[in-house]
Write an enzyme that holds these catalytic residues in place. Structure first.
Site, PDB file in Angstrom:
ATOM      1  N   LYS A 160       0.821  -1.146   0.206  1.00  7.32           N
ATOM      2  CA  LYS A 160       0.618   0.019   0.363  1.00  7.32           C
ATOM      3  C   LYS A 160       1.286   1.497   0.048  1.00  7.32           C
ATOM      4  CE  LYS A 160      -2.072  -2.021   3.664  1.00  7.32           C
ATOM      5  NZ  LYS A 160      -1.797  -3.536   3.232  1.00  7.32           N
ATOM      6  N   ILE A 161       2.057   1.400   1.192  1.00  6.75           N
ATOM      7  CA  ILE A 161       2.806   2.405   1.178  1.00  6.75           C
ATOM      8  C   ILE A 161       3.565   2.876  -0.344  1.00  6.75           C
ATOM      9  CG2 ILE A 161       4.199   3.766   2.174  1.00  6.75           C
ATOM     10  CD1 ILE A 161       3.271   2.595   4.857  1.00  6.75           C
TER      11      ILE A 161
ATOM     12  N   ASP B  77       9.256  -6.623  -5.322  1.00  5.65           N
ATOM     13  CA  ASP B  77       8.367  -6.951  -4.418  1.00  5.65           C
ATOM     14  C   ASP B  77       8.002  -8.826  -4.446  1.00  5.65           C
ATOM     15  OD1 ASP B  77       6.520  -7.561  -3.223  1.00  5.65           O
ATOM     16  OD2 ASP B  77       5.890  -5.754  -2.458  1.00  5.65           O
TER      17      ASP B  77
ATOM     18  N   CYS C 270       9.021  -1.988   1.917  1.00  5.05           N
ATOM     19  CA  CYS C 270       8.513  -3.565   2.989  1.00  5.05           C
ATOM     20  C   CYS C 270       8.570  -3.880   4.650  1.00  5.05           C
ATOM     21  CB  CYS C 270       9.185  -4.612   2.598  1.00  5.05           C
ATOM     22  SG  CYS C 270      11.636  -4.505   2.535  1.00  5.05           S
ATOM     23  N   PRO C 271       7.854  -4.817   4.225  1.00  4.98           N
ATOM     24  CA  PRO C 271       7.290  -5.055   6.421  1.00  4.98           C
ATOM     25  C   PRO C 271       8.861  -5.853   6.618  1.00  4.98           C
ATOM     26  CG  PRO C 271       6.362  -6.388   5.157  1.00  4.98           C
ATOM     27  CD  PRO C 271       7.005  -6.306   4.576  1.00  4.98           C
TER      28      PRO C 271
ATOM     29  N   SER D  96      10.449   2.584   6.829  1.00  7.32           N
ATOM     30  CA  SER D  96       9.605   0.843   7.266  1.00  7.32           C
ATOM     31  C   SER D  96       9.691   1.165   8.663  1.00  7.32           C
ATOM     32  CB  SER D  96       9.905   0.335   6.085  1.00  7.32           C
ATOM     33  OG  SER D  96       8.278  -0.396   6.676  1.00  7.32           O
ATOM     34  N   ARG D  97      11.131   0.253   8.386  1.00  8.31           N
ATOM     35  CA  ARG D  97      10.837  -0.427  10.351  1.00  8.31           C
ATOM     36  C   ARG D  97      12.568  -0.161  10.420  1.00  8.31           C
ATOM     37  NH1 ARG D  97       7.144   0.659  11.696  1.00  8.31           N
ATOM     38  NH2 ARG D  97       5.639  -0.720  12.202  1.00  8.31           N
TER      39      ARG D  97
ATOM     40  N   ASP E  39      13.063   7.557   9.286  1.00  5.89           N
ATOM     41  CA  ASP E  39      12.112   7.413  10.147  1.00  5.89           C
ATOM     42  C   ASP E  39      11.615   6.485  11.105  1.00  5.89           C
ATOM     43  OD1 ASP E  39       9.859   9.614  10.724  1.00  5.89           O
ATOM     44  OD2 ASP E  39       7.791   7.555   9.568  1.00  5.89           O
TER      45      ASP E  39
ATOM     46  N   GLU F  18      14.932   2.495  18.475  1.00  8.07           N
ATOM     47  CA  GLU F  18      13.991   3.951  18.237  1.00  8.07           C
ATOM     48  C   GLU F  18      13.029   3.565  19.977  1.00  8.07           C
ATOM     49  OE1 GLU F  18      11.363   3.455  14.643  1.00  8.07           O
ATOM     50  OE2 GLU F  18       9.802   3.045  15.801  1.00  8.07           O
TER      51      GLU F  18
ATOM     52  N   HIS G 216       9.741   8.908  13.494  1.00  6.23           N
ATOM     53  CA  HIS G 216       8.352   8.258  13.361  1.00  6.23           C
ATOM     54  C   HIS G 216       7.267   8.701  13.023  1.00  6.23           C
ATOM     55  CE1 HIS G 216       7.935   3.378  13.783  1.00  6.23           C
ATOM     56  NE2 HIS G 216       6.390   4.237  13.204  1.00  6.23           N
TER      57      HIS G 216
HETATM   58  P1  NAI Z   1       1.913  -3.753   2.773  1.00  6.71           P
HETATM   59  O1  NAI Z   1       1.640  -5.081   3.761  1.00  6.71           O
HETATM   60  O2  NAI Z   1       0.595  -3.574   2.203  1.00  6.71           O
HETATM   61  O3  NAI Z   1       2.939  -4.018   2.037  1.00  6.71           O
HETATM   62  C1  NAI Z   1       4.342  -4.157   1.570  1.00  6.71           C
HETATM   63  C2  NAI Z   1       4.399  -4.817   0.252  1.00  6.71           C
HETATM   64  O4  NAI Z   1       6.309  -6.041   0.429  1.00  6.71           O
HETATM   65  C3  NAI Z   1       4.312  -6.314  -0.231  1.00  6.71           C
HETATM   66  O5  NAI Z   1       4.168  -6.250  -1.506  1.00  6.71           O
HETATM   67  C4  NAI Z   1       5.368  -7.991   0.279  1.00  6.71           C
HETATM   68  O6  NAI Z   1       4.905  -8.449  -0.760  1.00  6.71           O
HETATM   69  C5  NAI Z   1       5.455  -7.299  -0.048  1.00  6.71           C
HETATM   70  N1  NAI Z   1       7.342  -7.664   0.750  1.00  6.71           N
HETATM   71  C6  NAI Z   1       7.277  -8.444   1.910  1.00  6.71           C
HETATM   72  N2  NAI Z   1       7.884  -9.001   2.640  1.00  6.71           N
HETATM   73  C7  NAI Z   1       9.347  -8.620   1.075  1.00  6.71           C
HETATM   74  C8  NAI Z   1      10.894  -8.637   0.639  1.00  6.71           C
HETATM   75  N3  NAI Z   1      11.285  -9.936   1.588  1.00  6.71           N
HETATM   76  N4  NAI Z   1      11.228  -8.475  -0.090  1.00  6.71           N
HETATM   77  C9  NAI Z   1      10.274  -7.372  -0.630  1.00  6.71           C
HETATM   78  N5  NAI Z   1       9.275  -7.256  -0.796  1.00  6.71           N
HETATM   79  C10 NAI Z   1       8.778  -8.216   0.630  1.00  6.71           C
HETATM   80  O7  NAI Z   1       2.081  -3.086   3.995  1.00  6.71           O
HETATM   81  P2  NAI Z   1       2.600  -1.472   3.736  1.00  6.71           P
HETATM   82  O8  NAI Z   1       0.760  -0.964   4.702  1.00  6.71           O
HETATM   83  O9  NAI Z   1       3.109  -0.745   2.378  1.00  6.71           O
HETATM   84  O10 NAI Z   1       3.705  -1.268   5.134  1.00  6.71           O
HETATM   85  C11 NAI Z   1       5.061  -1.229   4.890  1.00  6.71           C
HETATM   86  C12 NAI Z   1       5.712  -1.020   5.812  1.00  6.71           C
HETATM   87  O11 NAI Z   1       5.617   0.666   5.826  1.00  6.71           O
HETATM   88  C13 NAI Z   1       5.267  -1.199   7.044  1.00  6.71           C
HETATM   89  O12 NAI Z   1       5.159  -2.992   7.014  1.00  6.71           O
HETATM   90  C14 NAI Z   1       5.670  -0.886   8.510  1.00  6.71           C
HETATM   91  O13 NAI Z   1       7.078  -1.747   8.652  1.00  6.71           O
HETATM   92  C15 NAI Z   1       5.881   0.578   7.581  1.00  6.71           C
HETATM   93  N6  NAI Z   1       5.048   1.602   7.985  1.00  6.71           N
HETATM   94  C16 NAI Z   1       5.725   2.952   8.963  1.00  6.71           C
HETATM   95  C17 NAI Z   1       5.111   3.808   9.265  1.00  6.71           C
HETATM   96  C18 NAI Z   1       5.483   4.961   9.703  1.00  6.71           C
HETATM   97  O14 NAI Z   1       4.951   5.620  10.446  1.00  6.71           O
HETATM   98  N7  NAI Z   1       6.944   5.123   9.567  1.00  6.71           N
HETATM   99  C19 NAI Z   1       3.573   3.699   8.777  1.00  6.71           C
HETATM  100  C20 NAI Z   1       2.709   2.207   8.523  1.00  6.71           C
HETATM  101  C21 NAI Z   1       4.257   1.984   8.476  1.00  6.71           C
END
Ligand code: NAI
Length: 327
Positions: free
Chosen positions: A152-153, A172, A203-204, A231-232, A256, A261, A293
Site C-alpha cells: 500500500k505505501i 517485491d 517492505c515489512p 518502514s522499520r 523515519d 528507536e 517515526h
Molecule cells: P503492505 O503489507 O501493504 O506492503 C508490504 C509489501 O512488502 C508487500 O507488497 C509485500 O509483498 C512486500 N514484501 C514482503 N516481504 C518482502 C521482501 N522480502 N522483499 C520485498 N518486498 C517484500 O504494507 P504497507 O502498509 O505498505 O507498509 C509497509 C511497511 O511500512 C510496514 O510493514 C511498516 O513497517 C511500515 N510503516 C511505517 C509507518 C511510519 O509511520 N513510518 C507507518 C505504517 C507502516
C-alpha cells in the site's frame, strides 16, 4: 470493554476519546513490557503501538491477567510474538491501512529536504544569510528511484515518483500489475540496488528482510546513493550505513525509523544524556535527516487508526468475524 492502553500520548487520547462510545479505556504513558504488564489487571484487551514489546513472557502475563485481545493501533506486528499469542488463545488485530499516503508523502518529504536542503535554507534565511553556497541539489526528474516493497505505501510512493518524472524500478515478492501498466519496472533486488540513484524501503520487517541493507548490499549501490527508510529500522544494519556515510558511498540518508528507536522515539529526551552512540553518530552527519517515526502522523491517519481500532475491539466483543485479525 475495559482496555489497558499503552504508550499513550496526548494525541492518542484526543483521537480515541473522540470516537470511543462504550469502552472504559485506561491510558498509560508507559510502554507494555515485562515491567508494566501488571497494569492490565482487570482488563480484557490491551491497545498497543509499534514499540510495545509483546514477547512470550509479556503475553503469558496478559493471559494470566485475563486479557483476550491485543489490539495493535498500527499496521506492523513484528513486535508481537504471534506464536505465543496463538498458544495462549489471545486474538491479535491491527489497523492494516491508515493513510498509506501519509507515509509515502513523508518519504518524499525526507527526499526533498535532503536533496534541496530546505532545513538549512530555512535557518540561514532567518538569520539574514541569503547565500546559496553548499545548498546545491539535483533534479529528481529523470533519476532512477528504486522501491523495495510495493504494497500500500510503496505503491503510493511509486505513483508520486512517477509524477516527478522519475524512472521507477521496484522489487517485491509479488509484482503489482497496475503499477507495471503505469510504468514501474520490476527487477531482481540486486538490479534495483545497483541501478537506483535513490532507494526507498517499504517492505515489512521479517526474518528475510532484517538487515537487508548491509555492507554487501551497500557495496553494490551507486556512489553517493540516497537511502530512505520509513518502514522499520532493522531493515538497515546501522553500523554498516555509518561506515558508508563516512566513505561517501551513501550520499544522503533519510530515516523515519531506527533499529533501537524504542528507547528514544516518541519521548522528549532533550535534557538527557543519550547513551545510544549509533544515533548520536548518525546525527553528526550533515547529510543525514532523522525524524522520530512520524510518517503516519496526519489528521487523516489518526482518525483512521482510532476508528479502525475501536471497530476491531467492537467486532471482538460482539463475536463478529475479525477482518483485521493477525492471529
Ligand atoms: P503492505 O503489507 O501493504 O506492503 C508490504 C509489501 O512488502 C508487500 O507488497 C509485500 O509483498 C512486500 N514484501 C514482503 N516481504 C518482502 C521482501 N522480502 N522483499 C520485498 N518486498 C517484500 O504494507 P504497507 O502498509 O505498505 O507498509 C509497509 C511497511 O511500512 C510496514 O510493514 C511498516 O513497517 C511500515 N510503516 C511505517 C509507518 C511510519 O509511520 N513510518 C507507518 C505504517 C507502516
Amino acid at each position: 470493554m475495559k482496555i489497558a492502553f499503552f504508550s499513550a500520548k496526548l494525541y492518542d487520547k484526543e483521537f480515541f476519546d473522540r470516537f470511543n462510545k462504550s469502552n472504559e479505556i485506561h491510558y498509560y504513558e508507559a510502554a507494555l513490557t515485562e515491567q508494566t504488564v501488571n497494569l492490565v489487571s482487570g482488563c480484557s484487551a490491551v491497545c498497543v503501538f509499534v514499540n510495545d514489546k509483546l514477547n512470550a513472557t509479556v503475553i503469558t502475563g496478559l493471559k494470566n491477567a485475563g486479557v483476550q485481545l491485543i489490539a495493535l493501533r498500527c499496521a506492523g506486528f513484528n513486535n508481537v510474538d504471534l506464536n505465543a499469542a496463538k498458544a495462549n488463545n489471545i486474538s491479535v488485530v491491527r489497523v492494516p491501512a491508515y493513510s498509506p499516503h501519509a507515509v509515502a508523502e513523508h518519504a518524499v518529504a525526507l527526499m526533498l529536504t535532503l536533496n534541496r536542503k530546505t532545513h538549512k535554507a530555512y535557518n540561514r534565511v532567518r538569520e539574514s544569510n541569503f547565500s546559496l553556497d553548499r545548498l546545491t541539489g539535483f533534479d529528481l526528474y529523470g533519476k532512477t528511484v528504486g522501491v523495495i516493497g510495493t504494497g500500500k505505501i510503496g505503491s503510493a510512493f511509486c505513483e508520486i515518483m512517477l509524477g516527478f518524472g522519475c524512472d521507477v524500478i521496484a522489487f517485491d515478492l509479488i509484482a503489482n500489475k497496475q503499477l507495471e501498466e503505469k510504468g514501474v519496472s520490476y527487477l531482481p533486488l540486486i538490479d534495483v540496488v545497483q541501478q537506483a540513484d535513490i532507494i526507498s524501503l517499504h517492505c515489512p520487517l521479517t526474518e528475510q528482510t532484517k538487515h537487508m541493507i548491509n555492507k554487501d548490499t551497500i557495496a553494490m549501490m551507486k556512489d553517493g546513493v540516497m537511502l530512505i527508510n520509513t518502514s522499520r529500522g532493522a531493515l538497515v544494519e546501522t553500523s554498516d550505513a555509518i561506515k558508508a556515510l563516512k566513505t561517501g558511498k551513501i550520499g544522503y540518508l533519510g530515516l523515519d525509523v531506527y533499529e533501537q528507536e524504542e528507547t528514544l522515539f516518541f519521548n522528549d529526551l532533550s535534557e538527557n544524556i543519550i547513551q545510544d552512540d549509533l544515533i548520536m553518530r548518525l546525527l553528526s552527519f550533515p547529510n543525514v535527516l532523522i525524524t522520530a517515526h512520524q510518517g503516519f502522523f496526519t489528521e487523516e491517519a489518526l482518525n483512521q487508526i482510532a476508528q479502525t481500532t475501536l471497530a476491531n475491539i467492537k467486532a471482538f466483543e460482539s463475536k463478529e468475524p475479525l477482518k483485521n485479525a493477525v492471529v
